[in-house]
Design a protein around this motif. Structure first.
Motif, short mmCIF file in Angstrom:
data_model
loop_
_atom_site.label_atom_id
_atom_site.label_comp_id
_atom_site.label_asym_id
_atom_site.label_seq_id
_atom_site.Cartn_x
_atom_site.Cartn_y
_atom_site.Cartn_z
N PRO A 46 0.79 -1.23 0.00
CA PRO A 46 0.00 0.00 0.00
C PRO A 46 0.83 1.29 0.00
N LEU A 72 0.59 5.89 -7.04
CA LEU A 72 0.13 4.90 -6.05
C LEU A 72 1.29 4.11 -5.44
N SER A 117 0.89 -1.20 -7.49
CA SER A 117 0.52 -0.85 -6.11
C SER A 117 -0.25 -2.01 -5.49
N GLY A 118 -0.19 -2.12 -4.18
CA GLY A 118 -0.95 -3.16 -3.48
C GLY A 118 -0.56 -4.53 -3.96
N ASP A 119 -1.55 -5.27 -4.41
CA ASP A 119 -1.31 -6.58 -5.01
C ASP A 119 -1.73 -6.50 -6.48
N THR A 147 -2.61 -5.88 -0.37
CA THR A 147 -3.59 -5.02 -1.03
C THR A 147 -4.07 -3.92 -0.07
N ILE A 199 -14.30 -0.66 -1.39
CA ILE A 199 -14.40 0.02 -2.69
C ILE A 199 -13.05 0.57 -3.09
N TYR A 200 -12.51 0.04 -4.18
CA TYR A 200 -11.30 0.54 -4.80
C TYR A 200 -11.72 1.56 -5.87
N VAL A 228 -10.15 5.40 4.23
CA VAL A 228 -8.74 5.51 4.63
C VAL A 228 -7.95 6.02 3.43
N HIS A 230 -4.56 7.07 1.62
CA HIS A 230 -3.12 6.75 1.68
C HIS A 230 -2.78 5.84 2.87
N ALA A 231 -3.49 4.74 2.98
CA ALA A 231 -3.20 3.80 4.08
C ALA A 231 -1.72 3.46 4.09
N TRP A 233 0.82 5.41 4.43
CA TRP A 233 1.71 6.51 4.05
C TRP A 233 1.88 7.46 5.26
N SER A 258 -6.94 7.77 -4.28
CA SER A 258 -6.02 7.09 -3.34
C SER A 258 -6.60 6.80 -1.97
N ALA A 259 -7.89 6.55 -1.91
CA ALA A 259 -8.48 6.15 -0.62
C ALA A 259 -9.23 4.84 -0.78
N MET A 260 -9.29 4.11 0.32
CA MET A 260 -10.06 2.87 0.39
C MET A 260 -11.33 3.16 1.18
C1 LIG Z 1 -5.77 0.84 -9.56
S1 LIG Z 1 -6.33 0.41 -7.96
C2 LIG Z 1 -4.98 -0.58 -7.49
C3 LIG Z 1 -5.25 -1.40 -6.27
C4 LIG Z 1 -4.03 -2.18 -5.81
N1 LIG Z 1 -3.67 -3.17 -6.79
C5 LIG Z 1 -4.24 -2.81 -4.45
O1 LIG Z 1 -4.16 -4.03 -4.35
O2 LIG Z 1 -4.45 -2.08 -3.48
C6 LIG Z 1 -6.09 1.88 -7.09
C7 LIG Z 1 -7.02 2.04 -5.91
O3 LIG Z 1 -6.54 1.27 -4.83
C8 LIG Z 1 -6.78 1.96 -3.63
N2 LIG Z 1 -5.49 2.23 -2.98
C9 LIG Z 1 -4.27 1.94 -3.45
N3 LIG Z 1 -3.32 2.26 -2.53
C10 LIG Z 1 -3.99 2.74 -1.47
C11 LIG Z 1 -3.60 3.21 -0.19
N4 LIG Z 1 -2.32 3.23 0.19
N5 LIG Z 1 -4.55 3.61 0.67
C12 LIG Z 1 -5.85 3.56 0.32
N6 LIG Z 1 -6.29 3.13 -0.87
C13 LIG Z 1 -5.37 2.72 -1.75
C14 LIG Z 1 -7.53 3.23 -3.96
O4 LIG Z 1 -8.90 2.95 -3.88
C15 LIG Z 1 -7.11 3.45 -5.40
O5 LIG Z 1 -8.10 4.16 -6.11
#
Ligand SMILES: C[S@@+](CC[C@H](N)C(=O)[O-])C[C@H]1O[C@@H](n2cnc3c(N)ncnc32)[C@H](O)[C@@H]1O
Length: 315
Positions: A46, A72, A117-119, A147, A199-200, A228, A230-231, A233, A258-260
């Motif tokens: 994240p 991200l 980013s994430g997974d 993720t 919700i992404y 949340v 920028h979880a 960050w 950039s929020a969950m």
């Molecule tokens: C293109 S998607 C990619 C998701 C990523 N593959 C994952 O597993 O988290 C991007 C979305 O993931 C979420 N996201 C990614 N990084 C984040 C973070 N650090 N904090 C909160 N939401 C995040 C947000 O909803 C953002 O709009």
């Protein structure tokens, strides 16, 4: 390189056009995260560099070229692990640009990694890149990451599945340019009641999504919602509220990306019941006492006598 090799700007075959029907023959040859030949598609997690996996860190540390998912992937992570590498931001580049870039670097003998980013398995569009690279004769594979919904749950000091509160988790996104209204299922998930809806890609649309939920008879406007930003960050922020008021709160905060967004009682961490794992089962009760072991949260297989029953183990 094959005869059909993609020169920069030439068209790359589209998503779903996999070279083989069914499972890739390499499935079962490698374990998840094992280093393989070719370009790794790494889940950066994240944002906090400490949440990159050890395997991901090893691979990124060695890279000559890092193609990353722009804003991200945190700059802290890029600075800490990619200081000596060439960095390319993938945002705004189509496959016709990205694939030859990675292919050519790989064929020149440079160590290339693709940082998502994430997974990469969640809203990552990794597979179409992997398939396109492999059609070019460049093998690729996935190294998983944390993720963002998992990071958000950690920030909120809660679980996404919570005994007696949430038995299911939905990873979803709201309608928009890439999702037709008919395929937006947020309302159905929330209406189910015992689902934590994650919700992404919906920060900009929280108000809209909540307004639609408020229009549904089966949805309680007081259902908790946590957003949340920028979880993990340094500038992480948490906004809590309900379906009725979270939209305005997020708008006031000014977050557009950039929020969950987590919807459901589990977002509060309150109201759960003691789990079977640390109750009857630990006290010698048979795993069958709970029927299918549904009275808990977590995952695992525990052996009880001759029988292996899926029970609720801590993670
Ligand atoms: C293109 S998607 C990619 C998701 C990523 N593959 C994952 O597993 O988290 C991007 C979305 O993931 C979420 N996201 C990614 N990084 C984040 C973070 N650090 N904090 C909160 N939401 C995040 C947000 O909803 C953002 O709009």
């Amino acid at each position: 390189m094959t005869d059909e090799s993609t020169d920069s700007g030439a068209s790359v075959a589209g998503a779903g056009d996999r070279p083989e029907e069914g499972l890739d023959p390499r499935v079962r040859e490698y374990t998840a995260g094992e280093e393989q030949e070719g370009i790794p598609f790494i889940g950066a997690g994240p944002g906090d560099p400490g949440l990159l996996t050890l395997r991901g860190k090893e691979l990124v540390d060695e890279a000559d070229l890092v193609v990353h998912a722009g804003s991200l992937v945190s700059s802290a992570l890029l600075e800490e692990h990619c200081a000596d590498a060439e960095l390319v931001n993938s945002v705004g580049k189509d496959l016709e640009e990205l694939i030859p870039l990675m292919r050519d670097a790989h064929e020149e003998g440079r160590t290339v990694v693709r940082l998502h980013s994430g997974d990469p398995a969640v809203y990552g569009a990794a597979l179409e890149q992997i398939d396109a690279l492999e059609r070019e004769g460049v093998p690729a594979y996935v190294v998983p990451g944390v993720t963002s919904s998992f990071a958000a749950a950690a920030t909120l000091r809660t679980q996404l599945t919570l005994n007696g509160v949430a038995n299911h988790v939905a990873f979803t996104r709201p309608r928009g340019k890439t999702l037709d209204a008919a395929d937006d299922h947020i309302g159905e998930f929330v209406e189910m009641g015992d689902v934590t809806t994650c919700i992404y890609l919906g920060t900009h649309a929280v108000s809209d999504a909540m307004d639609r939920l408020l229009d549904r008879e089966g949805v309680d406007p007081e259902t908790p919602v946590a957003v949340v930003y920028h979880a993990s960050w340094d500038d992480e922020d948490v906004i809590t509220g309900t379906i009725a008021d979270i939209g305005e709160k997020v708008e006031d905060a000014g977050y557009r990306a950039s929020a969950m967004v987590l919807i459901g009682e589990a977002a509060t961490g309150a109201g759960y019941e003691r789990s079977y794992l640390y109750g009857d089962w630990a006290n010698g009760g048979s795993a069958d006492a709970a029927g299918d072991g549904s009275n808990g949260a977590g995952d695992g297989a525990e052996t009880t006598g001759a029988e292996t029953t899926e029970t609720e183990a801590d993670d």
